[in-house]
Design a protein around this motif. Structure first.
Motif, mmCIF file in Angstrom:
data_model
loop_
_atom_site.group_PDB
_atom_site.id
_atom_site.type_symbol
_atom_site.label_atom_id
_atom_site.label_comp_id
_atom_site.label_asym_id
_atom_site.label_seq_id
_atom_site.Cartn_x
_atom_site.Cartn_y
_atom_site.Cartn_z
ATOM 1 N N SER A 1 -44.821 -14.677 -8.616
ATOM 2 C CA SER A 1 -44.946 -13.504 -9.478
ATOM 3 C C SER A 1 -46.186 -12.706 -9.075
ATOM 4 C CB SER A 1 -45.035 -13.928 -10.954
ATOM 5 O OG SER A 1 -46.131 -14.808 -11.146
ATOM 6 N N ARG A 2 -46.405 -11.570 -9.734
ATOM 7 C CA ARG A 2 -47.536 -10.699 -9.411
ATOM 8 C C ARG A 2 -48.719 -10.996 -10.323
ATOM 9 N NH1 ARG A 2 -45.681 -6.672 -5.826
ATOM 10 N NH2 ARG A 2 -47.921 -6.452 -5.465
ATOM 11 N N THR A 3 -49.908 -10.725 -9.822
ATOM 12 C CA THR A 3 -51.130 -10.955 -10.585
ATOM 13 C C THR A 3 -51.264 -9.923 -11.696
ATOM 14 O OG1 THR A 3 -52.192 -11.788 -8.588
ATOM 15 C CG2 THR A 3 -53.637 -11.212 -10.431
ATOM 16 N N ARG A 4 -51.619 -10.376 -12.896
ATOM 17 C CA ARG A 4 -51.774 -9.495 -14.050
ATOM 18 C C ARG A 4 -53.145 -8.808 -14.023
ATOM 19 N NH1 ARG A 4 -47.205 -12.302 -13.370
ATOM 20 N NH2 ARG A 4 -45.776 -12.060 -15.118
ATOM 21 N N ALA A 5 -53.224 -7.652 -14.701
ATOM 22 C CA ALA A 5 -54.465 -6.863 -14.718
ATOM 23 C C ALA A 5 -55.619 -7.656 -15.316
ATOM 24 C CB ALA A 5 -54.250 -5.566 -15.500
ATOM 25 N N HIS A 6 -55.368 -8.393 -16.404
ATOM 26 C CA HIS A 6 -56.455 -9.141 -17.025
ATOM 27 C C HIS A 6 -56.940 -10.276 -16.123
ATOM 28 C CE1 HIS A 6 -53.032 -11.788 -18.130
ATOM 29 N NE2 HIS A 6 -53.935 -12.758 -18.163
ATOM 30 N N GLU A 7 -56.063 -10.803 -15.250
ATOM 31 C CA GLU A 7 -56.490 -11.838 -14.298
ATOM 32 C C GLU A 7 -57.432 -11.249 -13.255
ATOM 33 O OE1 GLU A 7 -52.892 -15.062 -14.055
ATOM 34 O OE2 GLU A 7 -52.505 -13.088 -13.170
ATOM 35 N N TRP A 8 -57.089 -10.057 -12.749
ATOM 36 C CA TRP A 8 -57.977 -9.397 -11.793
ATOM 37 C C TRP A 8 -59.350 -9.153 -12.410
ATOM 38 C CZ3 TRP A 8 -57.191 -9.970 -7.053
ATOM 39 C CH2 TRP A 8 -55.947 -9.787 -6.430
ATOM 40 N N LEU A 9 -59.364 -8.740 -13.675
ATOM 41 C CA LEU A 9 -60.626 -8.415 -14.339
ATOM 42 C C LEU A 9 -61.535 -9.631 -14.443
ATOM 43 C CD1 LEU A 9 -62.465 -6.472 -15.860
ATOM 44 C CD2 LEU A 9 -61.194 -7.029 -17.956
ATOM 45 N N TRP A 10 -61.015 -10.723 -15.014
ATOM 46 C CA TRP A 10 -61.901 -11.863 -15.223
ATOM 47 C C TRP A 10 -62.213 -12.599 -13.928
ATOM 48 C CZ3 TRP A 10 -60.868 -16.931 -14.192
ATOM 49 C CH2 TRP A 10 -59.548 -17.376 -14.168
ATOM 50 N N LEU A 11 -61.327 -12.526 -12.947
ATOM 51 C CA LEU A 11 -61.637 -13.122 -11.651
ATOM 52 C C LEU A 11 -62.738 -12.343 -10.930
ATOM 53 C CD1 LEU A 11 -58.081 -14.050 -10.289
ATOM 54 C CD2 LEU A 11 -59.901 -15.641 -10.956
ATOM 55 N N THR A 12 -62.700 -11.005 -11.034
ATOM 56 C CA THR A 12 -63.733 -10.178 -10.410
ATOM 57 C C THR A 12 -65.093 -10.414 -11.057
ATOM 58 O OG1 THR A 12 -62.109 -8.461 -9.853
ATOM 59 C CG2 THR A 12 -64.433 -7.824 -9.868
ATOM 60 N N VAL A 13 -65.126 -10.412 -12.378
ATOM 61 C CA VAL A 13 -66.382 -10.658 -13.091
ATOM 62 C C VAL A 13 -66.900 -12.069 -12.784
ATOM 63 C CG1 VAL A 13 -67.443 -10.916 -15.363
ATOM 64 C CG2 VAL A 13 -65.860 -9.021 -14.933
ATOM 65 N N GLY A 14 -66.011 -13.043 -12.821
ATOM 66 C CA GLY A 14 -66.415 -14.416 -12.547
ATOM 67 C C GLY A 14 -66.956 -14.591 -11.146
ATOM 68 N N ALA A 15 -66.323 -13.951 -10.167
ATOM 69 C CA ALA A 15 -66.783 -14.054 -8.785
ATOM 70 C C ALA A 15 -68.164 -13.431 -8.610
ATOM 71 C CB ALA A 15 -65.781 -13.375 -7.853
ATOM 72 N N ALA A 16 -68.394 -12.287 -9.270
ATOM 73 C CA ALA A 16 -69.692 -11.622 -9.174
ATOM 74 C C ALA A 16 -70.798 -12.470 -9.797
ATOM 75 C CB ALA A 16 -69.627 -10.251 -9.843
ATOM 76 N N VAL A 17 -70.526 -13.035 -10.963
ATOM 77 C CA VAL A 17 -71.518 -13.871 -11.642
ATOM 78 C C VAL A 17 -71.817 -15.127 -10.822
ATOM 79 C CG1 VAL A 17 -71.940 -15.298 -13.680
ATOM 80 C CG2 VAL A 17 -70.960 -13.009 -13.939
ATOM 81 N N PHE A 18 -70.765 -15.749 -10.308
ATOM 82 C CA PHE A 18 -70.950 -16.959 -9.510
ATOM 83 C C PHE A 18 -71.758 -16.669 -8.244
ATOM 84 C CE2 PHE A 18 -69.864 -19.929 -6.176
ATOM 85 C CZ PHE A 18 -69.876 -21.160 -6.816
ATOM 86 N N THR A 19 -71.405 -15.575 -7.555
ATOM 87 C CA THR A 19 -72.101 -15.229 -6.315
ATOM 88 C C THR A 19 -73.590 -15.019 -6.553
ATOM 89 O OG1 THR A 19 -70.116 -14.203 -5.387
ATOM 90 C CG2 THR A 19 -72.227 -13.572 -4.423
ATOM 91 N N GLY A 20 -73.918 -14.270 -7.598
ATOM 92 C CA GLY A 20 -75.323 -14.012 -7.894
ATOM 93 C C GLY A 20 -76.065 -15.256 -8.348
ATOM 94 N N GLY A 21 -75.484 -15.991 -9.267
ATOM 95 C CA GLY A 21 -76.157 -17.154 -9.823
ATOM 96 C C GLY A 21 -76.304 -18.297 -8.844
ATOM 97 N N PHE A 22 -75.206 -18.665 -8.204
ATOM 98 C CA PHE A 22 -75.273 -19.801 -7.281
ATOM 99 C C PHE A 22 -75.988 -19.422 -5.993
ATOM 100 C CE2 PHE A 22 -73.326 -23.309 -4.716
ATOM 101 C CZ PHE A 22 -73.865 -24.344 -5.477
ATOM 102 N N GLY A 23 -75.876 -18.145 -5.594
ATOM 103 C CA GLY A 23 -76.608 -17.681 -4.421
ATOM 104 C C GLY A 23 -78.108 -17.792 -4.630
ATOM 105 N N TYR A 24 -78.558 -17.449 -5.831
ATOM 106 C CA TYR A 24 -79.989 -17.581 -6.169
ATOM 107 C C TYR A 24 -80.429 -19.036 -6.077
ATOM 108 C CZ TYR A 24 -84.324 -17.391 -8.854
ATOM 109 O OH TYR A 24 -85.635 -17.522 -9.262
ATOM 110 N N TYR A 25 -79.609 -19.918 -6.613
ATOM 111 C CA TYR A 25 -79.944 -21.350 -6.570
ATOM 112 C C TYR A 25 -80.045 -21.844 -5.124
ATOM 113 C CZ TYR A 25 -79.292 -26.385 -6.694
ATOM 114 O OH TYR A 25 -79.429 -27.730 -6.480
ATOM 115 N N LEU A 26 -79.069 -21.484 -4.305
ATOM 116 C CA LEU A 26 -79.077 -21.941 -2.918
ATOM 117 C C LEU A 26 -80.269 -21.401 -2.145
ATOM 118 C CD1 LEU A 26 -75.281 -21.604 -1.979
ATOM 119 C CD2 LEU A 26 -76.533 -23.704 -2.493
#
Length: 210
Positions: free
Chosen positions: A94-119
């Motif tokens: 099936s196709r990806t829903r709009a709300h999935e794109w939204l929370w995946l994008t936000v989650g990826a940005a938060v993870f990249t910034g937070g875990f990148g800082y730790y590393l």
């Protein structure tokens, strides 16, 4: 020149047999996923377990952690592909829903910034934010694959293109070559899943959003 070629060949072939086993099983699990085969999950679990060791030895700590997430997601995805559809039936593409794109994008940005800082501040990772970004995109792609969303292959194409030079830089030459092959497999997977989605839509067997 000959000395450089000898060093490259030694690193690529004789340095870590474990990496070669991980490469072979990694290729197999992606090919099986492109074919919508449930066998991709047990093979992926084996491959990810091997790569935990390979990446840890190369100080790619974010990607080492990623393999642990992949193992957990593979177990869950195995169940979802079997029983995640309507009335506990098999999932269809099936196709990806709009709300999935939204929370995946936000989650990826938060993870990249937070875990990148730790590393950057607490490990010897030489590419902390890029390492974190590829991990975040991979997790998003794995989630979409677990739900049989067609667009998971878009993300895999993008992240595979990033991994090729990163792994080459880390002298993981067989794995770098594997990710180059993954690019082709991701395109193949997209075409196969797109065809499957069209068949499911035409026959009225598309699963509702869950």
């Amino acid at each position: 020149m000959l000395h450089s070629l000898y060093e490259f060949w030694t690193a690529a072939v004789g340095n870590t047999p474990l990496e070669w086993v991980a490469v072979v099983t990694g290729f197999l699990c992606v090919w099986l996923a492109a074919r919508e085969s449930l066998w991709n999950f047990p093979v992926a679990i084996v491959s990810c377990g091997l790569y935990i060791v390979v990446y840890y030895q190369s100080a790619l700590y974010s990607d080492c952690l990623l393999q642990g997430f992949f193992i957990a997601l593979s177990l869950y995805g195995w169940y979802e592909w079997l029983y995640g559809g309507a009335r506990r039936t098999e999932l269809t593409v099936s196709r990806t829903r709009a709300h999935e794109w939204l929370w995946l994008t936000v989650g990826a940005a938060v993870f990249t910034g937070g875990f990148g800082y730790y590393l950057q501040h607490y490990t010897d990772d030489t590419i902390p934010y890029l390492d974190s970004l590829t991990t975040a995109i991979s997790l998003a792609a794995q989630y979409l694959m677990m739900r049989k969303r067609l667009e998971n292959w878009w993300l895999w194409i993008g992240v595979d293109a990033l991994y090729v030079p990163i792994l080459w830089h880390k002298q993981l030459y067989p794995t770098s070559g594997l990710y180059a092959v993954y690019l082709g497999l991701a395109v193949y997977g997209y075409l196969e899943w797109k065809r499957a989605a069209q068949v499911a839509q035409a026959t009225g067997t598309t699963n509702p959003a869950i």
